[in-house]
Design an enzyme around this catalytic site. Structure first.
Site, short mmCIF file in Angstrom:
data_model
loop_
_atom_site.label_atom_id
_atom_site.label_comp_id
_atom_site.label_asym_id
_atom_site.label_seq_id
_atom_site.Cartn_x
_atom_site.Cartn_y
_atom_site.Cartn_z
N ARG A 117 0.85 -1.20 0.00
CA ARG A 117 0.00 0.00 0.00
C ARG A 117 0.88 1.24 0.00
O ARG A 117 0.62 2.20 -0.70
CB ARG A 117 -0.97 -0.01 1.20
CG ARG A 117 -1.60 1.35 1.45
CD ARG A 117 -2.89 1.31 2.27
NE ARG A 117 -2.89 0.39 3.38
CZ ARG A 117 -2.20 0.55 4.53
NH1 ARG A 117 -1.44 1.62 4.72
NH2 ARG A 117 -2.26 -0.37 5.47
N TYR A 164 -16.97 16.85 -14.95
CA TYR A 164 -17.50 15.48 -14.98
C TYR A 164 -18.53 15.34 -13.86
O TYR A 164 -18.28 15.79 -12.72
CB TYR A 164 -16.34 14.49 -14.80
CG TYR A 164 -16.80 13.08 -14.51
CD1 TYR A 164 -17.66 12.42 -15.39
CD2 TYR A 164 -16.40 12.41 -13.36
CE1 TYR A 164 -18.10 11.14 -15.13
CE2 TYR A 164 -16.82 11.13 -13.10
CZ TYR A 164 -17.67 10.49 -13.98
OH TYR A 164 -18.11 9.22 -13.71
N ASP A 168 -7.93 19.24 -13.87
CA ASP A 168 -8.21 17.87 -14.31
C ASP A 168 -7.87 17.82 -15.80
O ASP A 168 -8.57 18.41 -16.63
CB ASP A 168 -9.69 17.54 -14.05
CG ASP A 168 -10.04 16.11 -14.41
OD1 ASP A 168 -9.36 15.54 -15.29
OD2 ASP A 168 -10.99 15.57 -13.83
N LYS A 210 -8.66 6.82 -18.93
CA LYS A 210 -8.98 7.38 -20.24
C LYS A 210 -7.76 7.31 -21.16
O LYS A 210 -7.25 6.25 -21.41
CB LYS A 210 -9.55 8.77 -20.03
CG LYS A 210 -10.65 8.84 -18.93
CD LYS A 210 -11.85 8.03 -19.30
CE LYS A 210 -12.84 7.72 -18.19
NZ LYS A 210 -12.97 8.56 -17.04
O1 P1T Z 1 -13.89 7.06 -13.74
P1 P1T Z 1 -12.71 7.53 -12.95
O2 P1T Z 1 -11.43 6.90 -13.35
O3 P1T Z 1 -12.95 7.50 -11.48
O4 P1T Z 1 -12.49 9.08 -13.35
C1 P1T Z 1 -13.41 10.08 -13.04
C2 P1T Z 1 -13.26 11.24 -14.00
C3 P1T Z 1 -12.52 12.34 -13.60
N1 P1T Z 1 -12.35 13.40 -14.43
C4 P1T Z 1 -12.88 13.43 -15.66
C5 P1T Z 1 -12.68 14.63 -16.53
C6 P1T Z 1 -13.64 12.35 -16.12
O5 P1T Z 1 -14.15 12.40 -17.35
C7 P1T Z 1 -13.83 11.21 -15.28
C8 P1T Z 1 -14.65 10.05 -15.69
N2 P1T Z 1 -15.44 10.27 -16.80
C9 P1T Z 1 -16.27 9.36 -17.39
C10 P1T Z 1 -16.44 8.11 -16.95
C11 P1T Z 1 -16.99 9.86 -18.57
O6 P1T Z 1 -17.54 9.04 -19.35
O7 P1T Z 1 -17.02 11.07 -18.77
#
Ligand code: P1T
Length: 379
Positions: free
Chosen positions: A46, A98, A170, A195
């Site tokens: 961890r 988001y 972000d 992503k």
């Molecule tokens: O899904 P996760 O890895 O927890 O990430 C969250 C997140 C944070 N910031 C941005 C700009 C994002 O687009 C996302 C997650 N977005 C999607 C799942 C989507 O389809 O837009």
């Protein structure tokens, strides 16, 4: 070294134990100590793990930062960022984020005494108006998910610092290949590595990159104390993905530009949100802080019925949440990614019932255009 060279090599020296050219997946929970207090730099997985450490070094280099930290998801990374602050602190966030970030702020963190205001960060006087004596952080996406608004990064950093705030960006939509907010004065970059960084839709993860050593110590402390770390196999998948980030992003951009142009010229589409289009209200600003426009775009079909027809008629594009993978995904922000944003707020932001979002993949773009064409013909 150049970006693509760093992506392939930083943190990824051949394995000292075996010479393996690829960083091994250290699938272990603990590390044996030779004698009490004597170990090889790793104690418990961890706290740190060599595969995760390699990814963290790599992501820091790509974002022009000194310190990188990998988490179990993008939301876990954003949650850790917010726990740097304490009850009574005020945070100004961009009004279009988001939906999951908005949900974390409104439905979780508010209950722990953090206060949030939302501002249109395309107009920085809106941020100035939202300032309070206890404001500590400005948190933005640029471009925003899903209406692709752009914030002037250098001006936002100047404004934040003039008022004693930190700036977090972000950078999920652009990836460090097209935009590096730390170079414009941001204090933190956060990512959903799920992503573009992973790029293959086969893992969920997140990251924070920053420069300040004392803030980094605190992030490291929380990462270990709270424990939402990225596992070794998922770290390895992101490392593998990042090696091709440069070539993938170039193709996402080429396809994104082509699809935006096709949609803008289509008689049934009333609006296309893509910063690469000269008609985008911040196209000129985008060109000054991004070196490409990427593969994310959204467009207005006029009604929920029209949106539904397109989403249900595509054959090559897949109807799914998420983005940034090699395959093209299409979605309906209003009922999917942004369902937790109140309807009147969605409408105000342009996240209408007719808005459709595409994460343009790196397939042959003629195939994507003909798929969209046949779907649009059904409206
Ligand atoms: O899904 P996760 O890895 O927890 O990430 C969250 C997140 C944070 N910031 C941005 C700009 C994002 O687009 C996302 C997650 N977005 C999607 C799942 C989507 O389809 O837009």
């Amino acid at each position: 070294m150049g970006f693509a060279t760093d992506a392939i090599h930083v943190g990824q020296e051949p394995d000292p134990a075996t010479g393996a050219i690829i960083v091994p997946i250290y699938q272990t929970s603990t590390f044996v100590q030779e004698e009490l207090g004597k170990h090889k730099g790793y104690e418990y997985a961890r706290t740190s793990n060599p595969t995760r450490a390699a990814l963290e070094r790599n992501l820091a280099a790509l974002e022009s930062g000194r310190f990188g930290f990998a988490f179990a998801s993008g939301m876990a990374a954003i949650n850790v960022l917010m726990t740097l602050f304490k009850s009574g602190d005020h945070i100004i966030a961009g009004h279009n984020l988001y939906g999951g970030s908005f949900r974390l702020f409104e439905n979780v963190l508010k209950d722990f005494g953090l206060a949030f205001s939302y501002a249109d960060t395309t107009r920085l006087d809106d941020v100035t108006r939202a300032l309070q004596p206890n404001t500590r952080l400005l948190f933005i996406e640029t471009p925003t998910n899903p209406v692709m608004e752009i914030t002037d990064l250098a001006a936002a950093a100047r404004l934040a610092h003039a008022h004693g705030l930190l700036l977090a960006v972000d950078n999920t939509f652009m990836s460090p290949y097209f935009q590096r907010p730390l170079e414009y004065g941001a204090d933190f970059v956060v990512h959903s590595t799920t992503k573009y960084l992973n790029g293959h839709s086969d893992g969920v993860g997140g990251a924070i990159v920053l420069n300040d050593p004392s803030l980094a110590e605190r992030v490291r402390f929380i990462q270990n104390a709270a424990g939402a770390v990225l596992g070794p196999f998922d770290s390895w998948l992101v490392l593998r993905g990042v090696k091709t980030l440069a070539v993938r992003m170039r193709q996402h951009n080429e396809n994104g530009v082509a699809i935006a142009a096709f949609l803008q010229g289509h008689p049934k589409i009333t609006k296309v949100h893509y910063p690469g289009l000269p008609s985008h209200p911040q196209h000129e600003l985008a060109k000054t802080q991004m070196t490409g426009f990427g593969g994310m775009l959204s467009f207005e079909t006029g009604s929920l019925d029209n949106a539904r027809t397109i989403l249900n008629s595509v054959r090559l594009c897949s109807l799914a949440e998420s983005l940034g993978g090699v395959e093209t995904l299409i979605s309906h922000p209003g009922t999917m990614t942004h369902a937790s944003v109140p309807p009147e707020e969605r409408e105000r932001l342009g996240i209408t019932e007719g808005l459709v979002r595409i994460s343009v993949g790196i397939e042959d773009v003629e195939d994507l255009i003909s798929d969209l064409k046949q779907a649009l013909d059904r409206i």
